[in-house]
Motif scaffolding. Structure first.
Motif, PDB file in Angstrom:
ATOM      1  N   SER A 112      -9.528   8.898  -1.845  1.00  0.00           N
ATOM      2  CA  SER A 112      -8.711   7.707  -2.671  1.00  0.00           C
ATOM      3  C   SER A 112      -7.951   6.749  -1.823  1.00  0.00           C
ATOM      4  O   SER A 112      -7.906   5.474  -2.237  1.00  0.00           O
ATOM      5  CB  SER A 112      -7.756   8.418  -3.529  1.00  0.00           C
ATOM      6  N   TYR A 113      -8.116   6.994  -0.287  1.00  0.00           N
ATOM      7  CA  TYR A 113      -7.610   6.046   0.436  1.00  0.00           C
ATOM      8  C   TYR A 113      -8.475   5.179   1.114  1.00  0.00           C
ATOM      9  O   TYR A 113      -9.486   5.740   1.653  1.00  0.00           O
ATOM     10  CB  TYR A 113      -6.817   6.953   1.592  1.00  0.00           C
ATOM     11  N   GLU A 114      -8.257   3.918   1.383  1.00  0.00           N
ATOM     12  CA  GLU A 114      -9.032   2.785   1.782  1.00  0.00           C
ATOM     13  C   GLU A 114      -9.068   2.579   3.330  1.00  0.00           C
ATOM     14  O   GLU A 114     -10.291   2.471   3.833  1.00  0.00           O
ATOM     15  CB  GLU A 114      -8.579   1.523   1.246  1.00  0.00           C
ATOM     16  N   SER A 126      -3.179   7.224   6.600  1.00  0.00           N
ATOM     17  CA  SER A 126      -3.991   6.468   5.561  1.00  0.00           C
ATOM     18  C   SER A 126      -3.231   5.537   4.769  1.00  0.00           C
ATOM     19  O   SER A 126      -2.118   5.822   4.240  1.00  0.00           O
ATOM     20  CB  SER A 126      -4.825   7.510   4.844  1.00  0.00           C
ATOM     21  N   GLY A 155      -3.843   3.340   0.889  1.00  0.00           N
ATOM     22  CA  GLY A 155      -4.392   3.136  -0.418  1.00  0.00           C
ATOM     23  C   GLY A 155      -3.553   2.523  -1.506  1.00  0.00           C
ATOM     24  O   GLY A 155      -2.461   2.666  -1.365  1.00  0.00           O
ATOM     25  N   ARG A 156      -4.396   1.905  -2.243  1.00  0.00           N
ATOM     26  CA  ARG A 156      -3.745   1.359  -3.600  1.00  0.00           C
ATOM     27  C   ARG A 156      -2.962   2.404  -4.402  1.00  0.00           C
ATOM     28  O   ARG A 156      -2.213   1.980  -5.122  1.00  0.00           O
ATOM     29  CB  ARG A 156      -4.714   0.346  -4.389  1.00  0.00           C
ATOM     30  N   TYR A 201       0.801  -1.144  -0.046  1.00  0.00           N
ATOM     31  CA  TYR A 201       0.156   0.094   0.032  1.00  0.00           C
ATOM     32  C   TYR A 201       0.767   1.244   0.132  1.00  0.00           C
ATOM     33  O   TYR A 201       1.813   1.402   0.702  1.00  0.00           O
ATOM     34  CB  TYR A 201      -0.870   0.194   1.117  1.00  0.00           C
TER      35      TYR A 201
END
Length: 121
Positions: free
Chosen positions: A107-109, A96, A98-99, A31
């Protein structure tokens, strides 16, 4: 991925702090990681991001040259070294994952719980 941010506190202007974000999960190293901050009454804003390998970093113009983001994949941890702090750096800082590395929070998971940074003048 679960994220736990720490290292915030009260510091005088011109001082330094180092934030840490510990991640759980075996996929941490896949990530990209970001730091955002939110001041009272303001929207969450991008601060810095680092690619999954650590080879690429990105900074908001307001912190470039003062803050450094880094990561240690062996320790599942990302850091934000903050130097020459200013009162306008005050806020809750969130890490955070994110992919995709972007400046857009949506945009961050995954998100940590936040750590308070207060810079006094």
């Amino acid at each position: 991925v679960q994220l736990q941010a720490s290292g915030g506190g009260l510091v005088q202007a011109g001082g330094s702090l180092r934030l840490s974000c510990a991640a759980s999960g075996r996929t941490f190293s896949t990530y990209g990681m970001g730091w955002f901050r939110q001041a009272p009454g303001k929207e969450r804003e991008f601060v810095a991001a680092v690619s999954w390998s650590g080879s690429s970093t990105y900074y908001a113009a307001s912190v470039k040259g003062r803050f450094t983001i880094s990561r240690d994949n062996a320790k599942n941890t990302v850091y934000l070294q903050m130097n020459s702090l200013k009162p306008e750096d005050t806020g809750v800082y969130y890490c955070s994952a994110g992919r995709e590395i972007t400046v857009v929070a949506d945009s961050y998971e995954y998100w940590g719980q936040g750590t308070q940074v207060t810079v006094s003048s």
